[in-house]
Structures are given as structure tokens and as C-alpha cells.
Design a protein around this motif. Sequence first.
Motif, PDB file in Angstrom:
ATOM      1  N   ILE A  18     -20.076  19.227   4.940  1.00 40.56           N
ATOM      2  CA  ILE A  18     -21.250  19.520   5.763  1.00 40.56           C
ATOM      3  C   ILE A  18     -21.129  20.916   6.353  1.00 40.56           C
ATOM      4  N   ASP A  19     -19.984  21.196   6.954  1.00 37.57           N
ATOM      5  CA  ASP A  19     -19.660  22.530   7.463  1.00 37.57           C
ATOM      6  C   ASP A  19     -18.144  22.629   7.542  1.00 37.57           C
ATOM      7  N   GLY A  20     -17.630  23.628   8.226  1.00 41.21           N
ATOM      8  CA  GLY A  20     -16.198  23.850   8.239  1.00 41.21           C
ATOM      9  C   GLY A  20     -15.378  22.718   8.813  1.00 41.21           C
ATOM     10  N   ASP A  21     -15.961  21.946   9.734  1.00 41.92           N
ATOM     11  CA  ASP A  21     -15.190  20.889  10.388  1.00 41.92           C
ATOM     12  C   ASP A  21     -15.791  19.490  10.233  1.00 41.92           C
ATOM     13  N   THR A  22     -16.700  19.315   9.292  1.00 39.30           N
ATOM     14  CA  THR A  22     -17.295  17.996   9.047  1.00 39.30           C
ATOM     15  C   THR A  22     -17.424  17.769   7.544  1.00 39.30           C
ATOM     16  N   ILE A  23     -16.924  16.609   7.093  1.00 33.81           N
ATOM     17  CA  ILE A  23     -16.945  16.258   5.677  1.00 33.81           C
ATOM     18  C   ILE A  23     -17.487  14.844   5.508  1.00 33.81           C
ATOM     19  N   VAL A  24     -17.801  14.486   4.264  1.00 31.64           N
ATOM     20  CA  VAL A  24     -18.165  13.114   3.915  1.00 31.64           C
ATOM     21  C   VAL A  24     -17.130  12.633   2.904  1.00 31.64           C
ATOM     22  N   VAL A  25     -16.645  11.409   3.099  1.00 33.25           N
ATOM     23  CA  VAL A  25     -15.602  10.871   2.221  1.00 33.25           C
ATOM     24  C   VAL A  25     -16.136   9.738   1.361  1.00 33.25           C
ATOM     25  N   SER A  26     -15.302   9.295   0.419  1.00 28.75           N
ATOM     26  CA  SER A  26     -15.702   8.370  -0.640  1.00 28.75           C
ATOM     27  C   SER A  26     -16.295   7.050  -0.173  1.00 28.75           C
ATOM     28  N   ASP A  27     -16.001   6.602   1.019  1.00 28.53           N
ATOM     29  CA  ASP A  27     -16.614   5.363   1.503  1.00 28.53           C
ATOM     30  C   ASP A  27     -17.919   5.626   2.252  1.00 28.53           C
ATOM     31  N   GLY A  28     -18.390   6.884   2.220  1.00 28.94           N
ATOM     32  CA  GLY A  28     -19.672   7.239   2.814  1.00 28.94           C
ATOM     33  C   GLY A  28     -19.605   7.721   4.258  1.00 28.94           C
ATOM     34  N   ARG A  29     -18.449   7.640   4.882  1.00 28.50           N
ATOM     35  CA  ARG A  29     -18.336   8.069   6.280  1.00 28.50           C
ATOM     36  C   ARG A  29     -18.402   9.576   6.413  1.00 28.50           C
ATOM     37  N   ARG A  30     -19.052  10.010   7.500  1.00 28.52           N
ATOM     38  CA  ARG A  30     -18.957  11.406   7.924  1.00 28.52           C
ATOM     39  C   ARG A  30     -17.720  11.500   8.791  1.00 28.52           C
ATOM     40  N   VAL A  31     -16.908  12.522   8.538  1.00 22.37           N
ATOM     41  CA  VAL A  31     -15.655  12.689   9.257  1.00 22.37           C
ATOM     42  C   VAL A  31     -15.671  14.046   9.959  1.00 22.37           C
ATOM     43  N   ARG A  32     -15.440  14.015  11.266  1.00 19.50           N
ATOM     44  CA  ARG A  32     -15.339  15.234  12.082  1.00 19.50           C
ATOM     45  C   ARG A  32     -13.863  15.495  12.324  1.00 19.50           C
ATOM     46  N   LEU A  33     -13.399  16.692  11.971  1.00 15.39           N
ATOM     47  CA  LEU A  33     -11.994  17.037  12.147  1.00 15.39           C
ATOM     48  C   LEU A  33     -11.648  17.140  13.624  1.00 15.39           C
ATOM     49  N   VAL A  34     -10.558  16.485  14.011  1.00 19.36           N
ATOM     50  CA  VAL A  34     -10.106  16.433  15.394  1.00 19.36           C
ATOM     51  C   VAL A  34      -9.368  17.720  15.769  1.00 19.36           C
ATOM     52  N   GLY A  35      -9.593  18.187  16.985  1.00 24.22           N
ATOM     53  CA  GLY A  35      -8.804  19.282  17.551  1.00 24.22           C
ATOM     54  C   GLY A  35      -9.216  20.678  17.158  1.00 24.22           C
ATOM     55  N   VAL A  36     -10.273  20.794  16.367  1.00 25.84           N
ATOM     56  CA  VAL A  36     -10.728  22.116  15.929  1.00 25.84           C
ATOM     57  C   VAL A  36     -12.243  22.223  16.057  1.00 25.84           C
ATOM     58  N   ASN A  37     -12.703  23.454  16.132  1.00 22.16           N
ATOM     59  CA  ASN A  37     -14.135  23.716  16.132  1.00 22.16           C
ATOM     60  C   ASN A  37     -14.379  24.971  15.305  1.00 22.16           C
ATOM     61  N   THR A  38     -15.173  24.835  14.249  1.00 17.12           N
ATOM     62  CA  THR A  38     -15.521  25.996  13.427  1.00 17.12           C
ATOM     63  C   THR A  38     -16.903  26.496  13.825  1.00 17.12           C
ATOM     64  N   PRO A  39     -17.190  27.767  13.563  1.00 21.50           N
ATOM     65  CA  PRO A  39     -18.536  28.278  13.805  1.00 21.50           C
ATOM     66  C   PRO A  39     -19.551  27.498  12.957  1.00 21.50           C
ATOM     67  N   GLU A  40     -20.766  27.409  13.453  1.00 24.64           N
ATOM     68  CA  GLU A  40     -21.818  26.656  12.763  1.00 24.64           C
ATOM     69  C   GLU A  40     -22.272  27.364  11.494  1.00 24.64           C
ATOM     70  N   ALA A  41     -22.646  26.553  10.493  1.00 26.21           N
ATOM     71  CA  ALA A  41     -23.104  27.098   9.212  1.00 26.21           C
ATOM     72  C   ALA A  41     -24.266  26.271   8.684  1.00 26.21           C
ATOM     73  N   SER A  42     -25.083  25.739   9.577  1.00 26.71           N
ATOM     74  CA  SER A  42     -26.187  24.887   9.147  1.00 26.71           C
ATOM     75  C   SER A  42     -27.435  25.715   8.854  1.00 26.71           C
ATOM     76  N   TYR A  43     -28.414  25.050   8.294  1.00 24.38           N
ATOM     77  CA  TYR A  43     -29.703  25.683   8.013  1.00 24.38           C
ATOM     78  C   TYR A  43     -30.327  26.192   9.308  1.00 24.38           C
ATOM     79  N   TYR A  44     -30.125  25.458  10.388  1.00 21.57           N
ATOM     80  CA  TYR A  44     -30.761  25.772  11.665  1.00 21.57           C
ATOM     81  C   TYR A  44     -29.994  26.789  12.495  1.00 21.57           C
ATOM     82  N   LYS A  45     -28.681  26.842  12.319  1.00 19.59           N
ATOM     83  CA  LYS A  45     -27.873  27.717  13.151  1.00 19.59           C
ATOM     84  C   LYS A  45     -26.710  28.264  12.333  1.00 19.59           C
ATOM     85  N   LYS A  46     -26.655  29.596  12.253  1.00 18.06           N
ATOM     86  CA  LYS A  46     -25.549  30.243  11.551  1.00 18.06           C
ATOM     87  C   LYS A  46     -24.827  31.153  12.535  1.00 18.06           C
ATOM     88  N   GLU A  47     -23.520  30.949  12.658  1.00 20.76           N
ATOM     89  CA  GLU A  47     -22.695  31.775  13.531  1.00 20.76           C
ATOM     90  C   GLU A  47     -21.730  32.574  12.672  1.00 20.76           C
TER      91      GLU A  47
END
Length: 158
Positions: A18-47
Motif C-alpha cells: 500500500i505504501d512504505g509501512d503498510t502491506i497486504v498479506v496472503s490471508d487478506g490482512r492489511r499489515v501496518r509495520l510497528v515502530g516506524v513511520n514512512t512518508p505518505e505516498a498515496s494518491y491523495y497525499k505525497k510527501e
Amino acid sequence: MIEEKTNDLELVIVIKVIDGDTIVVSDGRRVRLVGVNTPEASYYKKEPYGIQAKNYTTYKLLGKSVWLQRDVSDVDIYNRSLRIVWLEKPVKSMDIVEIREKMFNAQLVLEGLAEAKAYIPDVTYNRFLIRFMGEAKETRRGMWGSKIIEMYSFSLDK
């Protein structure tokens, strides 16, 4: 579909970034990485460095098997699973060398593509991530580099 649980680790495949710190895994869950924050890279907000962080995460994780480790919390307010992502199964998960070499969350920070960010109560690895952020700043990696201002520069010439 690879899914295996061992103690507090589970083996999954990353199927989408999804972005630098959010992924989707094989069981369909969205996973947010703990302890880190990456700049946004979405359609709505790019840092600045958001696209670089997303591209790095894509290169390192997409289509690959990874080990997920829960810290304290299971999900956040957006129902994303909160996890540490290991590229290889750790033998000693609190060993700084293993963290540096095998933990993807740490590698994002070491590359200067994420900042260490404490999200209480999920702070088991926070002291390592803060140390790695200091190293990235000291060596001017990624967003801590001297050329960050260029990311904000633009010309009004037509």
C-alpha cells in the motif's frame, strides 16, 4: 498459500504494498509495520521520500515470504494488523545484529526511508529503531540526506 505459525511468528506472503509501512498479506490482512513511520505516498497525499519508501518496500517484500511478529497490540483503529516484519526467521529476536540484518522495519529506518516512531504499547524494539534512526541521520541516508530540499523545489517558469 504459505501460512505457518511458530511461537509468536507467522509465515505469510506479501501480495500487495500500500505504501512504505503498510502491506497486504496472503490471508487478506492489511499489515501496518510497528515502530516506524514512512512518508505518505498515496494518491491523495505525497510527501518527500514517500514514493522511495513504497518502492523499497515493494522491491524487498512483494511476492516474498516473510515472518510476522505481533508486539502487544493486535490491530489499530483502522483494523490493520500491527506487526514486525522479518525477512528471515530470527533466532534471537532481541539481538541487535539479527534485528539489523533480518527485520524489515529496521531496514527501512537504516535506509533513511522511515523514522522510528513509538506507538505505545508496541515499543519492544523502539530502542533499536531509535538507534538506527540516529545512524541514518549521522550518515545522511535517505530523507536525512543533504539533498532533501530538492524534493520541495519547483520552477514557476512556463
